[in-house]
Write an enzyme that holds these catalytic residues in place. Structure first.
Site, short mmCIF file in Angstrom:
data_model
loop_
_atom_site.label_atom_id
_atom_site.label_comp_id
_atom_site.label_asym_id
_atom_site.label_seq_id
_atom_site.Cartn_x
_atom_site.Cartn_y
_atom_site.Cartn_z
N LYS A 12 -41.55 31.19 -10.87
CA LYS A 12 -42.04 30.09 -10.03
C LYS A 12 -43.04 29.21 -10.80
O LYS A 12 -43.57 29.60 -11.85
CB LYS A 12 -42.67 30.66 -8.76
CG LYS A 12 -41.66 31.36 -7.83
CD LYS A 12 -42.36 31.80 -6.55
CE LYS A 12 -41.39 32.42 -5.55
NZ LYS A 12 -42.10 32.81 -4.30
N TYR A 52 -34.40 27.54 0.51
CA TYR A 52 -35.20 28.40 1.40
C TYR A 52 -34.87 28.18 2.87
O TYR A 52 -35.71 28.44 3.73
CB TYR A 52 -36.69 28.15 1.15
CG TYR A 52 -37.31 29.00 0.04
CD1 TYR A 52 -37.16 30.39 0.03
CD2 TYR A 52 -38.07 28.41 -0.96
CE1 TYR A 52 -37.76 31.16 -0.96
CE2 TYR A 52 -38.67 29.18 -1.96
CZ TYR A 52 -38.51 30.56 -1.94
OH TYR A 52 -39.11 31.33 -2.92
N ASN A 115 -46.86 33.56 -5.94
CA ASN A 115 -46.65 34.96 -6.32
C ASN A 115 -45.70 35.12 -7.51
O ASN A 115 -45.09 36.16 -7.70
CB ASN A 115 -46.22 35.78 -5.11
CG ASN A 115 -44.97 35.25 -4.46
OD1 ASN A 115 -44.31 34.35 -5.01
ND2 ASN A 115 -44.61 35.78 -3.32
N HIS A 118 -39.43 34.94 -7.74
CA HIS A 118 -38.53 35.12 -6.60
C HIS A 118 -37.44 36.10 -7.02
O HIS A 118 -37.02 36.11 -8.18
CB HIS A 118 -37.87 33.79 -6.21
CG HIS A 118 -36.68 33.96 -5.29
ND1 HIS A 118 -36.83 34.06 -3.93
CD2 HIS A 118 -35.36 34.13 -5.55
CE1 HIS A 118 -35.62 34.26 -3.39
NE2 HIS A 118 -34.72 34.30 -4.35
N GLU A 129 -27.28 32.71 -3.87
CA GLU A 129 -28.33 32.07 -4.66
C GLU A 129 -27.86 31.78 -6.09
O GLU A 129 -28.23 30.75 -6.67
CB GLU A 129 -29.58 32.96 -4.66
CG GLU A 129 -30.22 33.04 -3.28
CD GLU A 129 -31.46 33.92 -3.22
OE1 GLU A 129 -32.07 34.01 -2.14
OE2 GLU A 129 -31.84 34.54 -4.26
N1 UDP Z 1 -44.60 32.93 1.61
C1 UDP Z 1 -45.79 32.31 1.94
N2 UDP Z 1 -46.51 32.78 3.01
C2 UDP Z 1 -46.10 33.86 3.74
C3 UDP Z 1 -44.91 34.49 3.40
C4 UDP Z 1 -44.18 34.00 2.33
O1 UDP Z 1 -46.17 31.34 1.31
O2 UDP Z 1 -46.82 34.25 4.68
C5 UDP Z 1 -43.81 32.43 0.49
C6 UDP Z 1 -43.92 33.30 -0.75
O3 UDP Z 1 -43.93 32.47 -1.90
C7 UDP Z 1 -42.64 34.12 -0.70
C8 UDP Z 1 -41.66 33.09 -0.11
O4 UDP Z 1 -42.44 32.37 0.85
O5 UDP Z 1 -42.28 34.58 -1.97
C9 UDP Z 1 -40.45 33.67 0.57
O6 UDP Z 1 -40.88 34.61 1.56
P1 UDP Z 1 -40.17 36.03 1.70
O7 UDP Z 1 -40.67 36.64 2.95
O8 UDP Z 1 -38.70 35.85 1.54
O9 UDP Z 1 -40.78 36.86 0.48
P2 UDP Z 1 -40.12 37.37 -0.88
O10 UDP Z 1 -38.67 37.68 -0.59
O11 UDP Z 1 -40.28 36.26 -1.89
O12 UDP Z 1 -40.90 38.60 -1.25
MG MG Z 2 -37.21 36.54 0.30
#
Ligand code: UDP
Ligand code: MG
Length: 136
Positions: A12, A52, A115, A118, A129
């Site tokens: 990212k 997304y 974070n 992805h 994807e």
């Molecule tokens: N995210 C965020 N706030 C939240 C939860 C998720 O900004 O409370 C962002 C974060 O960058 C995350 C992405 O949205 O990686 C996608 O969320 P997901 O729940 O799919 O998490 P991941 O699969 O990336 O662990």
């Molecule tokens: Mg996810």
């Protein structure tokens, strides 16, 4: 029985900007992932919204799409035995504060939104994807 899978990984903007691309790629390689395709791109907000789309009703959707389109990202296809789950384990929890020691998000993640990586969350989503970024 062997189950070689492909999964989509994204480094990212926060990590690309901090020049962590090579370091993160070396972690994948050390953990026996093969990087079979890779490209550094910058996507538009509209593309981020499409990518997304599953999160479109979430309160963080708008910020998330602005963020993913804010700077260069590195998208990769990773291949390994059970790659989808193996990558999720290596990445660690969504919130770096909750991520286990030794995971990529624990090491490099700045916050729940920034974070660093992805990873696809299922084999079905991995296919979608990978298609999204590589088959057009
Ligand atoms: N995210 C965020 N706030 C939240 C939860 C998720 O900004 O409370 C962002 C974060 O960058 C995350 C992405 O949205 O990686 C996608 O969320 P997901 O729940 O799919 O998490 P991941 O699969 O990336 O662990
Ligand atoms: Mg996810």
């Amino acid at each position: 029985m062997s189950n070689t899978q492909k999964t989509l990984s994204i480094i990212k903007p926060d990590a690309v900007q901090r020049n962590l691309t090579e370091e993160i790629k070396s972690i994948f390689k050390k953990n026996d992932f093969e990087i079979t395709s890779e490209k550094k791109i910058k996507i538009s907000k509209e593309e981020a919204e499409k990518f997304y789309i599953v999160h479109q009703t979430k309160p963080f959707y708008e910020d998330l799409c602005n963020y993913l389109s804010s700077g260069p990202i590195v998208v990769m296809i990773l291949s390994k035995e059970n790659a989808v789950l193996a990558n999720r384990e290596l990445m660690g929890a969504t919130n770096p504060e909750d991520a286990k020691e030794g995971t990529i998000r624990k090491k490099y993640g700045l916050s729940i939104d920034k974070n660093s990586v992805h990873g696809s969350d299922s084999e079905e989503n991995a296919k979608k994807e990978i298609d999204f970024f590589f088959n057009n």
